[in-house]
Motif scaffolding. Structure first.
Motif, mmCIF file in Angstrom:
data_model
loop_
_atom_site.group_PDB
_atom_site.id
_atom_site.type_symbol
_atom_site.label_atom_id
_atom_site.label_comp_id
_atom_site.label_asym_id
_atom_site.label_seq_id
_atom_site.Cartn_x
_atom_site.Cartn_y
_atom_site.Cartn_z
ATOM 1 N N GLU A 48 0.796 -1.214 0.000
ATOM 2 C CA GLU A 48 0.000 0.000 0.000
ATOM 3 C C GLU A 48 0.836 1.275 0.000
ATOM 4 O O GLU A 48 0.345 2.329 -0.381
ATOM 5 N N ASN A 49 2.097 1.204 0.412
ATOM 6 C CA ASN A 49 2.940 2.401 0.500
ATOM 7 C C ASN A 49 3.775 2.639 -0.753
ATOM 8 O O ASN A 49 4.759 3.361 -0.713
ATOM 9 N N VAL A 50 3.406 2.040 -1.868
ATOM 10 C CA VAL A 50 4.196 2.131 -3.090
ATOM 11 C C VAL A 50 4.427 3.586 -3.502
ATOM 12 O O VAL A 50 5.503 3.943 -3.971
ATOM 13 N N LYS A 51 3.435 4.477 -3.300
ATOM 14 C CA LYS A 51 3.554 5.877 -3.718
ATOM 15 C C LYS A 51 4.590 6.640 -2.888
ATOM 16 O O LYS A 51 5.009 7.722 -3.284
ATOM 17 N N ASP A 52 5.027 6.083 -1.776
ATOM 18 C CA ASP A 52 6.085 6.718 -0.975
ATOM 19 C C ASP A 52 7.447 6.601 -1.653
ATOM 20 O O ASP A 52 8.382 7.310 -1.273
ATOM 21 N N TYR A 53 7.576 5.705 -2.646
ATOM 22 C CA TYR A 53 8.872 5.405 -3.246
ATOM 23 C C TYR A 53 8.934 5.627 -4.758
ATOM 24 O O TYR A 53 10.018 5.733 -5.314
ATOM 25 N N THR A 54 7.793 5.642 -5.420
ATOM 26 C CA THR A 54 7.774 5.727 -6.874
ATOM 27 C C THR A 54 6.512 6.452 -7.333
ATOM 28 O O THR A 54 5.568 6.623 -6.540
#
Length: 151
Positions: A48-54
């Motif tokens: 769920e935290n993918v948007k924190d990195y890409t």
């Protein structure tokens, strides 16, 4: 906080779990853990935290111990995902809530086509050292790794 390996895409990704349970053998005397090395003994779980990195919207994180057979399956998984997307990213990061300017990660990036992707590429990202800071000005700055795979 801990290390995380994940696959990111601009299209939804499928989760994966092995069809059977594999026993884990722990030998305290030898200091070894063996999960049987079955090729399908790994998990891909919604990240769920993918948007924190890409800038990709979808991700699954990889829960596994690397083996060449499992890496081959990940390559096939990426090949299938590329049928719906122009590029897929394979990341190795340290999970972080936020960071100050001096603490921001240094991101190592490489791009290859799916026809070039090998198990050695998967192993290289999997084994990459995140906290390799002895020669850096900011000793708390981690390294993140992103392998972008294109069609």
């Amino acid at each position: 906080m801990s290390a995380c390996r994940f696959i990111a895409s601009d299209m939804p990704l499928t989760e994966f779990a092995p069809l059977q349970n594999y026993p884990v053998k722990i030998d305290i005397d030898k200091g070894t853990i063996n999960d049987g090395d079955a090729d399908d003994n790994y998990f891909l779980i919604l990240f769920e935290n993918v948007k924190d990195y890409t800038d990709k919207n979808y991700g699954v994180y990889l829960e596994w111990d690397y083996t060449k057979g499992r890496a081959k399956q990940i390559i096939e998984y990426i090949r299938t995902a590329l049928q719906k997307s122009d590029s897929i990213e394979f990341w190795h990061v340290w999970l972080m809530d936020y960071y100050e300017y001096e603490d921001r990660p240094f991101i190592h990036r490489k791009t290859i086509s799916i026809s070039e992707l090998t198990t050695e590429h998967i192993e290289e990202i999997n084994k990459a050292v995140i906290w390799n800071t002895p020669d850096k000005m900011y000793t708390q700055r981690p390294s993140f790794y992103c392998l972008t795979i294109t069609r």
